[in-house]
Design an enzyme around this catalytic site. Structure first.
Site, PDB file in Angstrom:
ATOM      1  N   ARG A 124      -0.809   2.373  21.638  1.00 47.86           N
ATOM      2  CA  ARG A 124      -1.059   3.070  20.366  1.00 47.86           C
ATOM      3  C   ARG A 124      -2.226   4.045  20.517  1.00 47.86           C
ATOM      4  O   ARG A 124      -2.196   5.149  19.977  1.00 47.86           O
ATOM      5  CB  ARG A 124      -1.351   2.044  19.255  1.00 47.86           C
ATOM      6  CG  ARG A 124      -0.083   1.311  18.818  1.00 47.86           C
ATOM      7  CD  ARG A 124      -0.388  -0.015  18.153  1.00 47.86           C
ATOM      8  NE  ARG A 124      -1.040   0.118  16.860  1.00 47.86           N
ATOM      9  CZ  ARG A 124      -1.643  -0.893  16.236  1.00 47.86           C
ATOM     10  NH1 ARG A 124      -1.669  -2.097  16.787  1.00 47.86           N
ATOM     11  NH2 ARG A 124      -2.190  -0.702  15.059  1.00 47.86           N
ATOM     12  N   ARG A 154       1.373  12.264  12.097  1.00 46.71           N
ATOM     13  CA  ARG A 154       0.819  11.768  13.363  1.00 46.71           C
ATOM     14  C   ARG A 154       1.200  12.627  14.543  1.00 46.71           C
ATOM     15  O   ARG A 154       0.804  12.334  15.667  1.00 46.71           O
ATOM     16  CB  ARG A 154       1.433  10.404  13.632  1.00 46.71           C
ATOM     17  CG  ARG A 154       0.631   9.243  13.229  1.00 46.71           C
ATOM     18  CD  ARG A 154       1.593   8.095  13.397  1.00 46.71           C
ATOM     19  NE  ARG A 154       0.970   6.950  13.954  1.00 46.71           N
ATOM     20  CZ  ARG A 154       0.497   5.965  13.201  1.00 46.71           C
ATOM     21  NH1 ARG A 154       0.525   6.032  11.913  1.00 46.71           N
ATOM     22  NH2 ARG A 154      -0.010   4.915  13.774  1.00 46.71           N
ATOM     23  N   ARG A 206       0.242  -8.899  13.035  1.00 50.67           N
ATOM     24  CA  ARG A 206       1.249  -7.888  13.330  1.00 50.67           C
ATOM     25  C   ARG A 206       1.710  -7.967  14.777  1.00 50.67           C
ATOM     26  O   ARG A 206       0.918  -8.225  15.672  1.00 50.67           O
ATOM     27  CB  ARG A 206       0.679  -6.495  13.038  1.00 50.67           C
ATOM     28  CG  ARG A 206       1.019  -6.031  11.630  1.00 50.67           C
ATOM     29  CD  ARG A 206       0.327  -4.800  11.217  1.00 50.67           C
ATOM     30  NE  ARG A 206       0.377  -3.712  12.166  1.00 50.67           N
ATOM     31  CZ  ARG A 206      -0.135  -2.506  11.916  1.00 50.67           C
ATOM     32  NH1 ARG A 206      -0.709  -2.262  10.757  1.00 50.67           N
ATOM     33  NH2 ARG A 206      -0.079  -1.552  12.817  1.00 50.67           N
ATOM     34  N   LYS A 262      -7.699   2.747   7.780  1.00 51.59           N
ATOM     35  CA  LYS A 262      -6.963   3.650   6.872  1.00 51.59           C
ATOM     36  C   LYS A 262      -6.313   2.862   5.727  1.00 51.59           C
ATOM     37  O   LYS A 262      -6.421   3.237   4.559  1.00 51.59           O
ATOM     38  CB  LYS A 262      -5.879   4.441   7.631  1.00 51.59           C
ATOM     39  CG  LYS A 262      -6.413   5.282   8.780  1.00 51.59           C
ATOM     40  CD  LYS A 262      -5.309   6.029   9.490  1.00 51.59           C
ATOM     41  CE  LYS A 262      -4.301   5.152  10.193  1.00 51.59           C
ATOM     42  NZ  LYS A 262      -4.829   4.381  11.350  1.00 51.59           N
ATOM     43  N   ARG A 271      -7.365  -8.786  12.802  1.00 53.40           N
ATOM     44  CA  ARG A 271      -6.622  -8.505  11.559  1.00 53.40           C
ATOM     45  C   ARG A 271      -5.576  -9.578  11.268  1.00 53.40           C
ATOM     46  O   ARG A 271      -4.861 -10.035  12.150  1.00 53.40           O
ATOM     47  CB  ARG A 271      -5.912  -7.149  11.660  1.00 53.40           C
ATOM     48  CG  ARG A 271      -5.017  -6.894  10.441  1.00 53.40           C
ATOM     49  CD  ARG A 271      -4.567  -5.484  10.315  1.00 53.40           C
ATOM     50  NE  ARG A 271      -4.009  -4.943  11.526  1.00 53.40           N
ATOM     51  CZ  ARG A 271      -3.813  -3.630  11.719  1.00 53.40           C
ATOM     52  NH1 ARG A 271      -4.125  -2.768  10.784  1.00 53.40           N
ATOM     53  NH2 ARG A 271      -3.302  -3.213  12.846  1.00 53.40           N
TER      54      ARG A 271
HETATM   55  P1  AP5 Z   1      -6.697  -1.485   8.567  1.00 59.96           P
HETATM   56  O1  AP5 Z   1      -7.141  -0.948   7.248  1.00 59.96           O
HETATM   57  O2  AP5 Z   1      -5.486  -2.332   8.617  1.00 59.96           O
HETATM   58  O3  AP5 Z   1      -6.620  -0.286   9.648  1.00 59.96           O
HETATM   59  P2  AP5 Z   1      -5.568   0.904   9.815  1.00 59.96           P
HETATM   60  O4  AP5 Z   1      -6.320   2.119  10.209  1.00 59.96           O
HETATM   61  O5  AP5 Z   1      -4.687   0.991   8.615  1.00 59.96           O
HETATM   62  O6  AP5 Z   1      -4.817   0.338  11.075  1.00 59.96           O
HETATM   63  P3  AP5 Z   1      -3.280   0.345  11.496  1.00 59.96           P
HETATM   64  O7  AP5 Z   1      -3.224  -0.530  12.722  1.00 59.96           O
HETATM   65  O8  AP5 Z   1      -2.388  -0.022  10.351  1.00 59.96           O
HETATM   66  O9  AP5 Z   1      -3.079   1.804  11.884  1.00 59.96           O
HETATM   67  P4  AP5 Z   1      -1.991   2.355  12.781  1.00 59.96           P
HETATM   68  O10 AP5 Z   1      -2.125   3.795  12.489  1.00 59.96           O
HETATM   69  O11 AP5 Z   1      -2.065   1.961  14.209  1.00 59.96           O
HETATM   70  O12 AP5 Z   1      -0.680   1.585  12.286  1.00 59.96           O
HETATM   71  P5  AP5 Z   1       0.497   1.969  11.295  1.00 59.96           P
HETATM   72  O13 AP5 Z   1       0.800   0.791  10.479  1.00 59.96           O
HETATM   73  O14 AP5 Z   1       0.205   3.267  10.611  1.00 59.96           O
HETATM   74  O15 AP5 Z   1      -7.961  -2.282   9.175  1.00 59.96           O
HETATM   75  C1  AP5 Z   1      -7.876  -2.920  10.439  1.00 59.96           C
HETATM   76  C2  AP5 Z   1      -8.724  -4.198  10.384  1.00 59.96           C
HETATM   77  O16 AP5 Z   1     -10.094  -3.835  10.248  1.00 59.96           O
HETATM   78  C3  AP5 Z   1      -8.414  -5.122   9.195  1.00 59.96           C
HETATM   79  O17 AP5 Z   1      -8.469  -6.451   9.621  1.00 59.96           O
HETATM   80  C4  AP5 Z   1      -9.534  -4.833   8.175  1.00 59.96           C
HETATM   81  O18 AP5 Z   1      -9.842  -5.956   7.382  1.00 59.96           O
HETATM   82  C5  AP5 Z   1     -10.681  -4.469   9.115  1.00 59.96           C
HETATM   83  N1  AP5 Z   1     -11.594  -3.507   8.490  1.00 59.96           N
HETATM   84  C6  AP5 Z   1     -11.260  -2.398   7.784  1.00 59.96           C
HETATM   85  N2  AP5 Z   1     -12.354  -1.744   7.367  1.00 59.96           N
HETATM   86  C7  AP5 Z   1     -13.414  -2.453   7.848  1.00 59.96           C
HETATM   87  C8  AP5 Z   1     -14.832  -2.265   7.766  1.00 59.96           C
HETATM   88  N3  AP5 Z   1     -15.372  -1.239   7.102  1.00 59.96           N
HETATM   89  N4  AP5 Z   1     -15.621  -3.183   8.392  1.00 59.96           N
HETATM   90  C9  AP5 Z   1     -15.085  -4.230   9.069  1.00 59.96           C
HETATM   91  N5  AP5 Z   1     -13.753  -4.467   9.165  1.00 59.96           N
HETATM   92  C10 AP5 Z   1     -12.930  -3.574   8.576  1.00 59.96           C
HETATM   93  O19 AP5 Z   1       1.677   2.258  12.316  1.00 59.96           O
HETATM   94  C11 AP5 Z   1       2.253   1.220  13.066  1.00 59.96           C
HETATM   95  C12 AP5 Z   1       3.382   1.789  13.941  1.00 59.96           C
HETATM   96  O20 AP5 Z   1       4.401   2.363  13.082  1.00 59.96           O
HETATM   97  C13 AP5 Z   1       2.978   2.947  14.868  1.00 59.96           C
HETATM   98  O21 AP5 Z   1       2.426   2.474  16.082  1.00 59.96           O
HETATM   99  C14 AP5 Z   1       4.324   3.642  15.060  1.00 59.96           C
HETATM  100  O22 AP5 Z   1       5.161   2.950  15.941  1.00 59.96           O
HETATM  101  C15 AP5 Z   1       4.937   3.572  13.666  1.00 59.96           C
HETATM  102  N6  AP5 Z   1       4.550   4.695  12.811  1.00 59.96           N
HETATM  103  C16 AP5 Z   1       3.803   4.641  11.660  1.00 59.96           C
HETATM  104  N7  AP5 Z   1       3.633   5.866  11.151  1.00 59.96           N
HETATM  105  C17 AP5 Z   1       4.283   6.728  11.989  1.00 59.96           C
HETATM  106  C18 AP5 Z   1       4.437   8.131  11.997  1.00 59.96           C
HETATM  107  N8  AP5 Z   1       3.884   8.919  11.036  1.00 59.96           N
HETATM  108  N9  AP5 Z   1       5.140   8.679  13.008  1.00 59.96           N
HETATM  109  C19 AP5 Z   1       5.704   7.908  13.988  1.00 59.96           C
HETATM  110  N10 AP5 Z   1       5.581   6.570  14.039  1.00 59.96           N
HETATM  111  C20 AP5 Z   1       4.880   5.983  13.050  1.00 59.96           C
END
Ligand code: AP5
Length: 227
Positions: free
Chosen positions: A181, A92, A170, A17, A137
């Site tokens: 997660r 979410r 991270r 994402k 990552r």
């Molecule tokens: P990346 O683009 O970083 O993936 P992502 O989907 O953004 O992953 P996240 O781990 O950030 O998502 P998440 O939803 O768990 O975490 P968030 O930060 O929102 O890509 C991942 C890896 O893959 C990278 O190394 C990239 O290079 C590689 N990659 C990408 N595309 C590729 C491709 N096509 N081919 C090969 N490799 C590829 O949330 C973290 C925490 O915050 C949550 O657990 C929660 O505690 C809190 N939080 C955040 N939002 C909320 C909410 N709305 N409500 C409640 N708690 C929340």
């Protein structure tokens, strides 16, 4: 060029994402609003919100809806959201989705780009690929560029190509936190996907393949949903 309006990027942890949001920012010049990034910035700055969120995030659980909704409400007041924005990692839970739907309905009269209907794109990859993406990552703490030691390594191992800063991993990219997660995603975010599927202006795209190819698929999907 289409008017981008509000775009939701949905999908499991590590699906891409954030990576894809950055591609769309470059293309459409609208901001990425990542609730994960905003929360991590609060943790790093030691704000009251960050202190509450830190342990929850380390365990891989979700931060309470009221705190996250308030954070998004404040961010959506920034003028750079006028032509649209990409929500990454929000909503979410169903409570967050209902809050967002209500806010969009309430502001449709006065914020022209935001009166465009929201379009939602869910990115899909299989579990083994997610695990590989999460474990590989690495992030630049300065410019937030996202790398992957397997699929998108920096030119010099361990250092950002842009800033030269030492890359970090991270705190929630451990197998234990990832399992939690994924549990939170299945229990709380899958119903959000069903909610937007039922509302229409929703599609699924494959996240498997080179980043640029996935991005092209998302752009095509958004253009179709905007017709
Ligand atoms: P990346 O683009 O970083 O993936 P992502 O989907 O953004 O992953 P996240 O781990 O950030 O998502 P998440 O939803 O768990 O975490 P968030 O930060 O929102 O890509 C991942 C890896 O893959 C990278 O190394 C990239 O290079 C590689 N990659 C990408 N595309 C590729 C491709 N096509 N081919 C090969 N490799 C590829 O949330 C973290 C925490 O915050 C949550 O657990 C929660 O505690 C809190 N939080 C955040 N939002 C909320 C909410 N709305 N409500 C409640 N708690 C929340």
């Amino acid at each position: 060029m289409i008017a981008p309006g509000p775009i939701l990027l949905l999908g499991a942890p590590g699906v891409g994402k954030g990576t894809q949001a950055k591609e769309l920012v470059r293309l459409w010049g609208i901001p990425q609003i990542s609730t994960g990034d905003i929360l991590r910035a609060n943790v790093a700055q030691g704000t009251a919100l960050g202190k509450t969120a830190k342990g929850i995030m380390h365990r891989g659980e979700l931060v309470p809806d009221s705190l996250v909704n308030e954070m998004v409400a404040v961010r959506l007041q920034e003028p750079d959201t006028a032509r649209g924005y990409i929500l990454d990692g929000f909503p979410r839970t169903l409570a967050q989705a209902h809050w967002l739907d209500g806010r969009l309905a309430a502001t449709a009269c006065c914020e022209p780009a935001q009166s465009l209907p929201l379009v939602a794109v869910s990115i899909q990859v299989d579990y083994n690929q997610l695990l590989r993406r999460i474990s590989g990552r690495r992030n630049c703490p300065v410019c937030q560029t996202i790398y992957n030691i397997y699929s998108k390594p920096p030119q010099r191992a361990g250092f950002c190509d842009v800033e030269g800063a030492a890359l970090t991993q991270r705190a929630d990219d451990t197998e234990k936190a990832f399992a939690e997660r994924m549990r939170a995603y299945a229990a709380q975010t899958t119903p959000v996907i069903e909610h937007y599927r039922e509302l229409g202006r929703f599609t699924e795209v494959s996240g498997d393949g080179p980043i640029a190819v996935v991005a092209a698929g998302i752009v095509k999907a958004v253009e179709r949903l905007r017709e």
